[in-house]
Enzyme design. Sequence first.
Site, PDB file in Angstrom:
ATOM      1  N   ASP A 297       0.544 -17.503  37.200  1.00 16.37           N
ATOM      2  CA  ASP A 297      -0.232 -17.165  38.389  1.00 16.37           C
ATOM      3  C   ASP A 297       0.713 -16.990  39.570  1.00 16.37           C
ATOM      4  O   ASP A 297       1.886 -17.370  39.505  1.00 16.37           O
ATOM      5  CB  ASP A 297      -1.214 -18.290  38.718  1.00 16.37           C
ATOM      6  CG  ASP A 297      -2.339 -18.371  37.697  1.00 16.37           C
ATOM      7  OD1 ASP A 297      -2.613 -17.356  37.056  1.00 16.37           O
ATOM      8  OD2 ASP A 297      -2.926 -19.456  37.539  1.00 16.37           O
TER       9      ASP A 297
ATOM     10  N   ASP B 174      -9.776 -19.588  33.266  1.00 10.83           N
ATOM     11  CA  ASP B 174      -8.471 -19.489  32.613  1.00 10.83           C
ATOM     12  C   ASP B 174      -8.426 -20.258  31.297  1.00 10.83           C
ATOM     13  O   ASP B 174      -7.457 -20.136  30.539  1.00 10.83           O
ATOM     14  CB  ASP B 174      -7.368 -20.040  33.529  1.00 10.83           C
ATOM     15  CG  ASP B 174      -7.081 -19.130  34.703  1.00 10.83           C
ATOM     16  OD1 ASP B 174      -7.191 -17.901  34.523  1.00 10.83           O
ATOM     17  OD2 ASP B 174      -6.745 -19.635  35.786  1.00 10.83           O
TER      18      ASP B 174
ATOM     19  N   ASP C  34      -5.305 -22.180  36.601  1.00  8.41           N
ATOM     20  CA  ASP C  34      -5.903 -23.241  37.404  1.00  8.41           C
ATOM     21  C   ASP C  34      -7.427 -23.205  37.417  1.00  8.41           C
ATOM     22  O   ASP C  34      -8.059 -24.192  37.782  1.00  8.41           O
ATOM     23  CB  ASP C  34      -5.379 -23.194  38.846  1.00  8.41           C
ATOM     24  CG  ASP C  34      -5.567 -21.821  39.492  1.00  8.41           C
ATOM     25  OD1 ASP C  34      -6.273 -20.979  38.888  1.00  8.41           O
ATOM     26  OD2 ASP C  34      -5.017 -21.596  40.580  1.00  8.41           O
TER      27      ASP C  34
END
Length: 1023
Positions: free
Chosen positions: A452, A752, A748
Amino acid sequence: MDCAADYLIAVGRSTADPMRWMKKWRKAGNVIRSCHRLARLAFLSADILRRTGSYVTIKIHDDEDADAAGTSKPADAALAEFSVARGDEDFQGLVKEKRLGCFRRLGGGAGIAAALASGAEAGIRGDEADVRRRREAFGANTHPRRKPKGFWRHVRDALSDVFLIVLLVCAAVSLGFGIKEHGLKDGWYDGVSIFLAVFLVAAVSAVSNHGQAKRFDRLASESDDIAVTVVRGGRRQEVSIFDVVVGDVALLKIGDVVPADGVFLEGHALQVDESSMTGEPHPVHVDADESPFLASGVKVIDGYGLMVVTAVGTDTTWGEMMSSITREKTEPTPLQERLEGLTSSIGKVGVAVAVLVFAVLTARHFTGSTRDEQGKPLFDKQHVTFNTVFSALVGIFQQAVTIIVVAIPEGLPLAVTLTLAFSMKRMVKEHALVRTLSACETMGSVTAICTDKTGTLTLNQMKVTEFWVGTDRPRAATAVNGVVVSLLCQGAGLNTTGSVYKPDNVSPPEISGSPTEKALLSWAVTELGMDADALKRSCKVLRVEAFNSDKKRSGVLVRDNATGAVTAHWKGAAEMVLASCSAYVGTDGAARQLGGERRRNLEKVISDMAAGSLRCIAFAYKQVDGEYSRIDDEGLTLLGFVGLKDPCRPEVRTAIEACTKAGVAVKMVTGDNVLTARAIAKECGIIPDKDDRDGVVIEGHEFRAMSPEEQLEMVDRIRVMARSLPMDKLVLVQRLKQRGHVVAVTGDGTNDAPALKEADVGLSMGIQGTEVAKESSDIVIMNDNFNTVVTATRWGRCVFNNIQKFIQFQLTVNVAALIINFVSALTSGKMPLTTVQLLWVNLIMDTMGALALATDKPTKALMRRPPIGRTAPLISNAMWRNLAAQAAFQVAVLLALQYRGRHIFGVGEKANGTMIFNAFVLCQVFNEFNAREIERKNVFAGVLRNRMFLGIIAVTIAMQVVMVELLTRFAGTQRLGVAQWGVCVAIAAMSWPIGWAVKFIPVPDRPLHEIVATRKSHSSRHL
């Protein structure tokens, strides 16, 4: 400087005492004078006191007045007694049994909160005394754990080894025959020595295993500790899940796990997944009327809300279930399974050698070929008795079993456990909490990391740096029409999951929420002058649509309490919100139609901000009439844009360069605009400064539009995927794995979870990560920092490297010991090392060697090598080269001592045997240094930093001196002179130059079996 004040003086009910009135007016006069002084001080130095309003409201009363007026302090209210108890019929089992009738009798969520001296706005008082009182009344939010395996259980497990049991039986027989033949005074030494040696081996193994088990339990407890957001004393704060008490008001949002049993207070569109409790996969909608119950352990999958805790610990269904479950035994990791196969293969060789040795020694003994020190046969054919025959067989069998004990490398599993435990402990210190053991070693094989952006590559310290209204960029909010500012305040202050708490008029406000929400609320308070409390009082929230990764925006429907007007507010990714707008407002407050030219101008504003690595957030609104069942998101009017800057972490560029050198590809997967993503990727080093013709920056919708074959062809070249959805990340991981990559993924959010589970190693974020994401991951990155991901990769490589070092060391001892004993048995009919001596070698080789070599820290050189393949052999060609050279040296020297040592040094047989034993042990000590490096020639690099290694070497040498010089009867040794010690040390020291020289011999990188298989296939083709 003028300072106007309204004075609200609470006089109470009694006016009979004029002195009390005088005191009150005196207090008021003091306050007024103080106000003027502070105002003058503010004029002189604006930095000392910031003026926060146009007037000050002063309340002056004392405790008697407050009581007389029927008003009490909040602190006094918090001290009120509970009107329900743990054992009350209506209250007990309220959530477990979903007793809706009792819920209504108690007054619903608000009534239950009041009965527990709590409330949605202020929560519980929350000081130490209040929390302690609640724990005493309702229990703690913990459940009893099964006691871990004790030390003596580990001792028993160590002694349950079949071959050690056989040795103990042999020792008992030897003890019995020894006492019978030589009497108690001299006959007990052999048997008791073996007993002591076996127990020493078991005790050292038990101490080590017990320590590692305690460490694993401690790490498991840390992984169970979840941070919960609660309201205490009127402000939000994070507490451990174990500190949650009955009456706590807990905040729930998407991805959270419900921390205890409770009931719904307020919120919007709250849905939970109860499959962990009921097995039903369907989401359950939670509301204040028909379905208010929230059970501990269920997961929030949509919306947000507040709940009041009604039961904790074993009073909950989850607590009852967990207290009856024993923690599952840790499954063996892939590396442990491979090592068990290697151990089994070596053990079979050891058994075969032991059987041959037993047969040869037995034949030689009973044919009279085996002789004592005086040259007489040990077996007298003229005086054959049962005792002599049985005693001889037991002695020979004992030696054969000892060969098996030495040959079987039971230290390999211990070495894996040690290095995994050591790595996990060190990784926790470096902010990586390992939840799955196998992830430690798998990180060493990672070839691609999908990461990310926000918080991982960046600092996650959002700040609004640009503000646009239409195509204008006002210098301050005062240049913008008041109606627009008011609407922006509603959009920022009501369409949010964050909160603003202002303790008083002087202290700065306390803002909580995600970094994005905190940045927007801070901007609204400081720049727009938003009063959060007044805003909440003036408006009522009707509906909420929470933000998620698919929609990339959130909406709220509010009613103005004064006018009754209903407004829909939307906030989110700028280009997505703009696509739903048909008009926009300027700084003058006038709405204008959004034509093609103006839309392009606004899109250019967005792209310019994105190119400057800013996250662009748009605010839009719409006046709504009639139907309120959904929040209208079409035909919106754009209010403005804000650009949020989130700086890159200063160390991230170096970390990504380290990954590149280590052969690990880093791919950024983000929901941000493609221009923002590209700018951040260049700043971080994911896209190199020079032209990268192979690198591709792609958007999620473009990737989704490709066929699986096109995705497979493209996936290696992707550097950045922008505007991606969670399913894009999942497909990216699948395609990378199909290309043969070992993939690590950071995530997070709740969405996901599929990608985290699909990846070879899932890495969740400890700060911003939801509990669902953490549960789906293998490692929790507790500081959300990409540098920690690189650290985990380095430790993963270190695990495999440490195991290879130990394998090389142990196999050298195994090969040397087996060959020496086998050759000696064939040629002389007896073994050079006694049972106790072999057990001592086994102790050095297994437990002590594992402690010394399995605890090395990772070096920088590890990140200059390519990743370890999925099927990389445990024993590389370089390891075969090193161990073959050392084993050949030890066999040659020790056999020379066996046959020619007495003549060369002029010593007796026992002294010669002691020198063989001493030289053999010292060879292993010196070879431990060689084992520290498989490829590098300098084996002493960093040795002074490894205190464990130096400590083990020192202890081993000290114990060896004790064995040779003091415990002569126990070890079957004879004291040696200084010259003899010097010879033993000189022989052992030769292993260093041999180890250095042999590394000049080049070896192929390909495993031997692949080379052999290739040659066979070539030869078969020619035939």
